[in-house]
Design a protein around this motif. Structure first.
Motif, mmCIF file in Angstrom:
data_model
loop_
_atom_site.group_PDB
_atom_site.id
_atom_site.type_symbol
_atom_site.label_atom_id
_atom_site.label_comp_id
_atom_site.label_asym_id
_atom_site.label_seq_id
_atom_site.Cartn_x
_atom_site.Cartn_y
_atom_site.Cartn_z
ATOM 1 N N VAL A 9 0.845 -1.202 0.000
ATOM 2 C CA VAL A 9 0.000 0.000 0.000
ATOM 3 C C VAL A 9 0.878 1.249 0.000
ATOM 4 O O VAL A 9 1.820 1.342 0.789
ATOM 5 C CB VAL A 9 -0.899 0.048 1.267
ATOM 6 C CG1 VAL A 9 -1.816 1.278 1.215
ATOM 7 C CG2 VAL A 9 -1.720 -1.221 1.431
ATOM 8 N N LEU A 10 0.583 2.173 -0.903
ATOM 9 C CA LEU A 10 1.216 3.503 -0.862
ATOM 10 C C LEU A 10 0.119 4.546 -0.742
ATOM 11 O O LEU A 10 -0.844 4.536 -1.521
ATOM 12 C CB LEU A 10 2.011 3.767 -2.155
ATOM 13 C CG LEU A 10 2.462 5.221 -2.339
ATOM 14 C CD1 LEU A 10 3.480 5.634 -1.273
ATOM 15 C CD2 LEU A 10 3.045 5.438 -3.738
ATOM 16 N N VAL A 11 0.261 5.457 0.226
ATOM 17 C CA VAL A 11 -0.653 6.595 0.315
ATOM 18 C C VAL A 11 0.143 7.854 -0.007
ATOM 19 O O VAL A 11 1.022 8.269 0.759
ATOM 20 C CB VAL A 11 -1.296 6.725 1.717
ATOM 21 C CG1 VAL A 11 -2.345 7.840 1.694
ATOM 22 C CG2 VAL A 11 -1.934 5.406 2.149
ATOM 23 N N ASN A 12 -0.133 8.432 -1.180
ATOM 24 C CA ASN A 12 0.477 9.713 -1.561
ATOM 25 C C ASN A 12 -0.356 10.815 -0.918
ATOM 26 O O ASN A 12 -1.331 11.301 -1.485
ATOM 27 C CB ASN A 12 0.474 9.851 -3.086
ATOM 28 C CG ASN A 12 1.574 9.053 -3.737
ATOM 29 O OD1 ASN A 12 2.730 9.096 -3.312
ATOM 30 N ND2 ASN A 12 1.237 8.297 -4.773
ATOM 31 N N ASN A 13 0.035 11.160 0.313
ATOM 32 C CA ASN A 13 -0.766 12.087 1.126
ATOM 33 C C ASN A 13 -0.134 13.472 1.257
ATOM 34 O O ASN A 13 -0.848 14.457 1.436
ATOM 35 C CB ASN A 13 -0.955 11.476 2.523
ATOM 36 C CG ASN A 13 -1.479 12.480 3.519
ATOM 37 O OD1 ASN A 13 -2.655 12.813 3.530
ATOM 38 N ND2 ASN A 13 -0.585 13.003 4.363
ATOM 39 N N ALA A 14 1.203 13.572 1.160
ATOM 40 C CA ALA A 14 1.866 14.870 1.379
ATOM 41 C C ALA A 14 1.240 15.925 0.468
ATOM 42 O O ALA A 14 1.035 15.683 -0.723
ATOM 43 C CB ALA A 14 3.354 14.746 1.084
ATOM 44 N N GLY A 15 0.937 17.075 1.033
ATOM 45 C CA GLY A 15 0.334 18.127 0.218
ATOM 46 C C GLY A 15 0.500 19.478 0.877
ATOM 47 O O GLY A 15 0.609 19.578 2.106
ATOM 48 N N ILE A 16 0.555 20.520 0.050
ATOM 49 C CA ILE A 16 0.673 21.893 0.560
ATOM 50 C C ILE A 16 -0.309 22.797 -0.196
ATOM 51 O O ILE A 16 -0.792 22.440 -1.267
ATOM 52 C CB ILE A 16 2.118 22.452 0.429
ATOM 53 C CG1 ILE A 16 2.603 22.400 -1.028
ATOM 54 C CG2 ILE A 16 3.075 21.707 1.338
ATOM 55 C CD1 ILE A 16 3.955 23.093 -1.252
ATOM 56 N N VAL A 17 -0.564 23.964 0.401
ATOM 57 C CA VAL A 17 -1.452 24.956 -0.223
ATOM 58 C C VAL A 17 -0.649 26.217 -0.532
ATOM 59 O O VAL A 17 0.478 26.375 -0.051
ATOM 60 C CB VAL A 17 -2.629 25.317 0.711
ATOM 61 C CG1 VAL A 17 -3.520 24.115 0.980
ATOM 62 C CG2 VAL A 17 -2.124 25.912 2.024
ATOM 63 N N SER A 18 -1.243 27.121 -1.342
ATOM 64 C CA SER A 18 -0.567 28.396 -1.590
ATOM 65 C C SER A 18 -1.333 29.579 -1.004
ATOM 66 O O SER A 18 -0.740 30.597 -0.676
ATOM 67 C CB SER A 18 -0.385 28.628 -3.099
ATOM 68 O OG SER A 18 -1.563 29.139 -3.678
#
Ligand SMILES: NC(=O)c1ccc[n+]([C@@H]2O[C@H](COP(=O)([O-])OP(=O)(O)OC[C@H]3O[C@@H](n4cnc5c(N)ncnc54)[C@H](O)[C@@H]3O)[C@@H](O)[C@H]2O)c1
Length: 255
Positions: free
Chosen positions: A81-90
């Motif tokens: 299982v891979l969860v691509n969760n990293a995220g940022i906003v501007s």
């Protein structure tokens, strides 16, 4: 702590699965890592900084992905299982957007997820018959609805849907036992929104009102859906969008 019986361990929904969760130091990623572990998974929780049990993985860096996959391959020989969760906003609308900010958010939210899919597939192919590996790309309700005050976040989360559909279809057509889906959280109480609310406390009521259910989500409610997508219970789902938004995207704008 009471030890679990073999039968209890077997009934866990992710028993024995090897999982990698990016951006797992806080918020939704941390909740997913905790919940996966509670369901019996062996979890590699990754984030920008190591320490505290975290694996260091900047999702924008190819070499970090290579190192993480080499570590998982040598420890377990596979990834489930891979969860691509990293995220940022501007928090920038089109009139104020800079090229540097556009590239930064796209690098984390889109390129990071692409690098993750590419790196994970190699470790996910070789597996026992009857089970499939699962990639979960964390998108947003902004994949479907425009956020006027964050053009790059909106564009990036729409791109995550396209990425997911392409990779999911490719894996299926290649006969690879890998499913790829998006999870679309609605407003969820994490660091990303806590800063807004700290600066403007009236925003909390506005976030609560956004969803017909009348409140923001708890990160654990997103993690519960991630468990379903990671488990073999979702064995026929790929290339699909799974929404946990309290009804936000279902509501007529005049409601
Ligand atoms: N909170 C919400 O309301 C909400 C709604 C929709 C979608 N999402 C999405 O959920 C995901 C998690 O967000 P959250 O709300 O838990 O935010 P958060 O800020 O609590 O967590 C994000 C994590 O990502 C990490 N990160 C940032 N850049 C990174 C990089 N280059 N490499 C590795 N890790 C990096 C941060 O260190 C942090 O730990 C994001 O993709 C976000 O866009 C959140």
């Amino acid at each position: 702590m009471a030890l679990l019986s073999a039968e209890e361990k077997r009934r866990m929904r992710l028993a024995g699965k090897v999982a990698l969760v990016t951006g797992a130091a806080s918020g939704i990623g941390a909740a997913i890592a905790r919940r996966f572990a509670a369901e019996g998974a062996i979890v590699h929780a990754a984030d920008l900084a190591d320490g505290g049990g975290l694996l260091r993985l900047d999702v924008t860096r190819e070499e970090d992905w290579q190192a993480a996959m080499a570590r998982i391959a040598s420890d377990h020989g596979r990834l489930d299982v891979l969860v691509n969760n990293a995220g940022i906003v501007s928090n920038l609308a089109i009139d104020a957007m800079t090229l540097a900010m556009w590239n930064r958010v796209m690098a984390v939210n889109v390129t990071g997820a692409m690098l993750g899919c590419r790196a994970a597939i190699a470790l996910m192919c070789d597996r026992d018959a009857g089970s499939s590996a699962s990639i979960i790309n964390i998108a947003s309700t902004t994949s479907f609805l425009g956020l006027a005050n964050d053009v790059v976040y909106t564009a990036s989360k729409a791109a995550v849907v396209g990425l997911t559909k392409s990779v999911a279809t490719w894996c299926a057509l290649q006969g690879l036992p890998i499913r790829v889906n998006t999870l679309h959280p609605g407003a969820t109480l994490t660091a990303i929104l806590r800063d807004h609310i700290a600066a403007r406390p009236e925003m909390k009521a506005a976030f609560d009102r956004m969803a017909p259910i009348g409140r923001m989500a708890d990160p654990d409610e997103q993690a519960a859906l991630a468990v379903f997508l990671a488990s073999d219970d979702s064995s026929y789902s790929t290339g699909a969008a799974f929404v946990a938004d309290g009804g936000l995207t279902a509501a007529h704008p005049t409601m």
